[in-house]
Scaffold this active site. Structure first.
Site, PDB file in Angstrom:
ATOM      1  N   ASP A 139      26.871  11.499  17.455  1.00 23.83           N
ATOM      2  CA  ASP A 139      25.305  12.095  16.531  1.00 23.83           C
ATOM      3  C   ASP A 139      24.757  10.711  16.052  1.00 23.83           C
ATOM      4  OD1 ASP A 139      24.535  14.356  14.659  1.00 23.83           O
ATOM      5  OD2 ASP A 139      24.583  12.080  13.604  1.00 23.83           O
ATOM      6  N   VAL A 167      22.491  16.226  14.307  1.00 27.71           N
ATOM      7  CA  VAL A 167      22.274  16.505  15.675  1.00 27.71           C
ATOM      8  C   VAL A 167      23.321  17.424  16.029  1.00 27.71           C
ATOM      9  CG1 VAL A 167      22.147  15.451  17.996  1.00 27.71           C
ATOM     10  CG2 VAL A 167      20.887  14.456  16.105  1.00 27.71           C
ATOM     11  N   ASP A 168      24.724  17.009  15.679  1.00 25.68           N
ATOM     12  CA  ASP A 168      25.635  17.755  16.270  1.00 25.68           C
ATOM     13  C   ASP A 168      25.685  19.338  15.744  1.00 25.68           C
ATOM     14  OD1 ASP A 168      27.330  15.948  17.805  1.00 25.68           O
ATOM     15  OD2 ASP A 168      28.632  15.251  15.944  1.00 25.68           O
ATOM     16  N   VAL A 169      25.154  19.230  14.181  1.00 27.99           N
ATOM     17  CA  VAL A 169      25.154  20.678  13.944  1.00 27.99           C
ATOM     18  C   VAL A 169      24.124  21.391  14.660  1.00 27.99           C
ATOM     19  CG1 VAL A 169      24.299  22.041  11.644  1.00 27.99           C
ATOM     20  CG2 VAL A 169      25.780  19.948  11.630  1.00 27.99           C
ATOM     21  N   GLY A 172      25.374  22.559  17.862  1.00 26.53           N
ATOM     22  CA  GLY A 172      25.956  23.685  17.854  1.00 26.53           C
ATOM     23  C   GLY A 172      25.325  24.980  17.599  1.00 26.53           C
TER      24      GLY A 172
END
Length: 396
Positions: A139, A167-169, A172
């Site tokens: 991220d 960014v990960d969120v 997902g």
């Protein structure tokens, strides 16, 4: 009531954040999620402090509504069970390094031959093709490479990451949307498909108007603290005892705002009458506004401005944010319960579905908590792929 995804089995081979946040969301919607872990477990089980009763708060944040089974994918026997899980699943989520799933016999092409309805969802940093396939996808790195950090922080200051792995969120959530779209199409065609989401792609898409300013007008966005590049006043402003956040979205709101301040003539000032003029004369505008705001406290002005129908508020801490959400009538907390009765606090899902509400059925699992029943199910040649055939031991 049952969740909208009741009857859907998700084989979760993902770890850390982007994949797990997607599968937790599918679990909230009623899917049976089986989280496959190595003997060491998901990396986030060790990410701390803080730890609660020996468990990482980080892991607890995105792993509710899941069953944990420990499988050694390099062990022939366990690999067979992993492939059997994939054959019985409706959805498979993975974030292996490119090429690893194929070497383990868990690649899409191999699995869809025996399970043509499989929705196979993959997360990668920069895609499965080209030079990007070999780059590490973290991220923090992607926040830098995507340009997000270049527009975050004070003007002239250091490029700054967002205070959460945003960014990960976003990756997902995009993955979850892709899975749901693929499941909908499967209802029509009977066929599954591959869903690919990259961290870089999710980050670039999240730049929205900032990316558009570059693509359409050739304007390179710059860091400018809390100021909005295209709207004014839309930023933090200083009152007598702290900062307030002000979001004036149009000229009518500006008129109500300055009237609430006792300065209605500002709405007719040629420098401030329209939003483009306010943006062009932002420095002058802020100086005038802060001279007025300095006469009162944050509490005073937020009450006055909010009462005028203009978006305004204080900068809350995380603790204050939960208290605020509760105070305005929301239910920001959810709870799952361990078999021994221990409650585990969770952030509530933002989804509210009237007919098929989300549910919080299972706490984030201990490592391998469900290994025995999952293995028995996978070893049973007569067992089907529907959750109701998993046995009562899979429910609380």
């Amino acid at each position: 009531m049952t969740g909208i995804l009741d009857g859907i089995v998700v084989a979760d081979f993902s770890r850390v954040l982007a994949g797990p946040i997607a599968t937790a969301g599918l679990g909230d919607l009623g899917a049976t999620v089986i989280k496959v872990e190595s003997a060491d477990g998901d990396d986030t089980r060790r990410w701390g402090p803080p730890f609660v009763d020996g468990e990482s708060s980080y892991f607890l944040s995105v792993n509710r509504n899941k069953h944990s089974v420990v499988l050694d994918l390099k062990d022939p026997g366990d690999n067979v069970l992993a492939q059997r899980l994939a054959a019985r699943a409706d959805v498979l989520v993975e974030n292996f390094r490119p090429g690893v799933a194929e070497r383990l016999g868990l690649g899409y092409d191999a699995l869809r031959a025996g399970n043509p309805g499989l929705v196979y969802a993959s997360v990668s940093g920069f895609g499965r093709q080209g030079e990007g396939r070999d780059l590490a996808g973290y991220d923090f790195l992607v926040q830098a490479l995507s340009g997000l950090m270049s527009i975050t922080g004070d003007a002239g200051g250091e490029p700054t990451k967002v205070g959460v792995a945003i960014v990960d969120v976003l990756t997902g959530l995009n993955l979850q949307a892709g899975v749901l779209a693929a499941l909908y199409r499967r209802q029509i065609s009977g066929a599954g498909q591959r869903v690919d989401v990259t961290l870089m792609g999710a980050a670039l898409a999240a730049l929205v108007n900032q990316a558009s300013s570059w693509l359409t007008a050739g304007v390179e966005p710059l860091r400018d603290g809390n100021r909005h590049p295209s709207i004014a006043p839309y930023e933090t402003l200083n009152a007598a005892d702290g900062s307030i956040v002000l979001a004036v979205g149009n000229d009518a709101q500006f008129g109500r705002f300055v009237a609430a301040l006792g300065r209605p003539e500002l709405a007719d000032d040629t420098r401030f009458a329209t939003n483009p003029e306010r943006v062009a004369h932002r420095t002058e505008l802020v100086a005038v506004l802060e001279s007025v705001l300095a006469e009162g406290t944050v509490e005073h002005w937020t009450g006055v401005i909010t009462g005028a129908g203009v978006a305004c508020g204080r900068v809350n801490t995380v603790a204050e944010a939960f208290d605020f959400a509760s105070a305005v009538g929301m239910s920001p907390r959810a709870w799952t319960v361990r078999p021994d009765g221990t409650p585990v606090a969770q952030v509530a899902s933002p989804l509210a579905l009237s007919a098929t509400p989300v549910s919080y059925r299972l706490p984030p699992p201990r490592l391998g908590e469900h290994s025995d029943p999952v293995r028995r199910w996978l070893q049973d040649d007569d067992a089907g792929g529907r959750p109701q055939l998993l046995g009562k031991e899979f429910t609380r």
